[in-house]
Design a protein around this motif. Structure first.
Motif, PDB file in Angstrom:
ATOM      1  N   ILE A  95       0.842  -1.199   0.000  1.00 39.68           N
ATOM      2  CA  ILE A  95       0.000   0.000   0.000  1.00 39.68           C
ATOM      3  C   ILE A  95       0.876   1.247   0.000  1.00 39.68           C
ATOM      4  O   ILE A  95       2.027   1.217   0.436  1.00 39.68           O
ATOM      5  N   THR A  96       0.329   2.334  -0.490  1.00 41.35           N
ATOM      6  CA  THR A  96       1.016   3.609  -0.391  1.00 41.35           C
ATOM      7  C   THR A  96       0.509   4.370   0.831  1.00 41.35           C
ATOM      8  O   THR A  96      -0.643   4.196   1.249  1.00 41.35           O
ATOM      9  N   ALA A 119       3.037  -4.938   3.370  1.00 35.68           N
ATOM     10  CA  ALA A 119       4.057  -4.008   2.898  1.00 35.68           C
ATOM     11  C   ALA A 119       3.443  -2.630   2.667  1.00 35.68           C
ATOM     12  O   ALA A 119       2.267  -2.507   2.314  1.00 35.68           O
ATOM     13  N   ALA A 120       4.259  -1.598   2.879  1.00 38.49           N
ATOM     14  CA  ALA A 120       3.820  -0.223   2.657  1.00 38.49           C
ATOM     15  C   ALA A 120       5.007   0.619   2.230  1.00 38.49           C
ATOM     16  O   ALA A 120       6.146   0.355   2.630  1.00 38.49           O
ATOM     17  N   GLY A 145       5.789  -6.288  11.851  1.00 37.25           N
ATOM     18  CA  GLY A 145       6.207  -7.062  10.686  1.00 37.25           C
ATOM     19  C   GLY A 145       5.759  -6.481   9.364  1.00 37.25           C
ATOM     20  O   GLY A 145       5.638  -7.208   8.368  1.00 37.25           O
ATOM     21  N   VAL A 146       5.503  -5.163   9.321  1.00 34.34           N
ATOM     22  CA  VAL A 146       5.134  -4.497   8.071  1.00 34.34           C
ATOM     23  C   VAL A 146       6.420  -4.157   7.312  1.00 34.34           C
ATOM     24  O   VAL A 146       7.283  -3.442   7.830  1.00 34.34           O
ATOM     25  N   HIS A 147       6.559  -4.671   6.107  1.00 32.42           N
ATOM     26  CA  HIS A 147       7.757  -4.395   5.300  1.00 32.42           C
ATOM     27  C   HIS A 147       7.648  -2.986   4.728  1.00 32.42           C
ATOM     28  O   HIS A 147       6.752  -2.700   3.933  1.00 32.42           O
ATOM     29  N   LEU A 148       8.554  -2.106   5.138  1.00 28.05           N
ATOM     30  CA  LEU A 148       8.544  -0.732   4.654  1.00 28.05           C
ATOM     31  C   LEU A 148       9.542  -0.538   3.524  1.00 28.05           C
ATOM     32  O   LEU A 148      10.655  -1.060   3.557  1.00 28.05           O
ATOM     33  N   GLN A 149       9.126   0.254   2.541  1.00 33.29           N
ATOM     34  CA  GLN A 149      10.026   0.708   1.495  1.00 33.29           C
ATOM     35  C   GLN A 149      10.091   2.228   1.578  1.00 33.29           C
ATOM     36  O   GLN A 149       9.059   2.898   1.533  1.00 33.29           O
ATOM     37  N   ARG A 175      15.768  -1.621   5.411  1.00 32.84           N
ATOM     38  CA  ARG A 175      16.682  -0.927   4.498  1.00 32.84           C
ATOM     39  C   ARG A 175      16.329  -1.162   3.026  1.00 32.84           C
ATOM     40  O   ARG A 175      17.196  -1.326   2.179  1.00 32.84           O
ATOM     41  N   ASP A 176      15.041  -1.151   2.747  1.00 27.96           N
ATOM     42  CA  ASP A 176      14.548  -1.282   1.370  1.00 27.96           C
ATOM     43  C   ASP A 176      14.161   0.110   0.885  1.00 27.96           C
ATOM     44  O   ASP A 176      13.375   0.799   1.541  1.00 27.96           O
TER      45      ASP A 176
END
Length: 276
Positions: A95-96, A119-120, A145-149, A175-176
């Motif tokens: 998601i954004t 993921a967000a 556990g939310v994968h952040l970019q 670190r993505d």
């Protein structure tokens, strides 16, 4: 085959499998920009399925309200995520949290808290508007556990990202990054020559990096990234044109072009997870 082609293919085979993300619409594009910009949840689901079939691994998801305006409404997100999952099982969803001049940092954080998505994406520039909330968001995402970019537009964003990483605001496992070349406002097409400078500034402070590019240079930038160890994000959020200036048919064509580039270069793709 020329010797340099053999060397290039050997190097490419040593690179990580390519991850292709597609951004179908963004916060601003409407039908007048391209008739096939998906704005309803049904259109988003249909386009997602076509992109998944074309080779996309992940959807960068934006949703729109009843007036087709950018929204971070958790209810709309849940509805869209369910529709995409049904239409394209196996397609990852990110998601954004984009503000788009509408939302404050607290509202962006609240969306993540309510959804707890897999993921967000978060703009470092937007998060820096309120350091205290940024710390809470990054901490929550790590614990949940939310994968952040992290979205980075320029050298200043890279500096802020590295500072937060150094002082523990951003955890080592977060670190993505997504490097954005060009801009929507003011309109500015991506310039491929700006990528090496951003990568040099990042140094080794990344575990994974992806690039998206505004304008018809999108596919040219993608080819450069394919030769490195980066990943790509394409789609109508950033570009609706082919390199010759003509309109792309749809988002799936953007994905297909990247897959074709990867195939011609010998860059391996991520293996699809089969969902029964």
């Amino acid at each position: 085959m020329p010797q340099n082609s053999i060397t290039l293919r050997h190097q490419l085979m040593d690179l990580p499998p390519l991850k292709v993300t597609v951004a179908l619409n963004g916060a601003r594009k409407v039908k007048s920009d391209h008739p096939n910009v998906p704005v309803t949840i049904e259109e988003i689901a249909v386009s997602s399925a076509a992109c998944f079939a074309a080779g996309a691994d992940e959807l960068h998801l934006h949703v729109r309200d009843k007036d087709q305006m950018h929204s971070l409404d958790p209810g709309l997100y849940r509805e869209a995520m369910a529709a995409v999952t049904e239409a394209a099982p196996g397609l990852e969803i990110q998601i954004t949290t984009e503000a788009a001049g509408i939302y404050g940092v607290e509202a962006q954080f609240d969306t993540v808290k309510q959804l707890v998505p897999a993921a967000a994406s978060v703009s470092v520039r937007e998060m820096a508007r309120d350091d205290r909330v940024a710390r809470r968001l990054y901490g929550f995402a790590k614990d949940a556990g939310v994968h952040l970019q992290h979205i980075l537009y320029n050298e200043e964003d890279v500096h802020q990202y590295r500072a937060w990483l150094a002082n523990g605001v951003i955890a080592p496992i977060q670190r993505d990054v997504l490097l954005v070349l060009g801009s929507y406002e003011p309109p500015k097409d991506a310039q491929p020559y700006t990528l090496p400078g951003l990568l040099n500034s990042l140094g080794d402070d990344v575990s994974s990096w992806t690039v998206c590019a505004f304008g018809p240079t999108e596919q040219r930038v993608a080819r450069d990234v394919l030769r490195m160890n980066g990943h790509v994000r394409v789609g109508f959020e950033n570009n609706v044109h082919r390199e010759n200036g003509g309109l792309l048919c749809d988002n799936a064509e953007s994905v297909s072009l990247v897959v074709q580039h990867a195939s011609s270069l010998g860059r391996p793709l991520l293996e699809k997870v089969q969902v029964s």
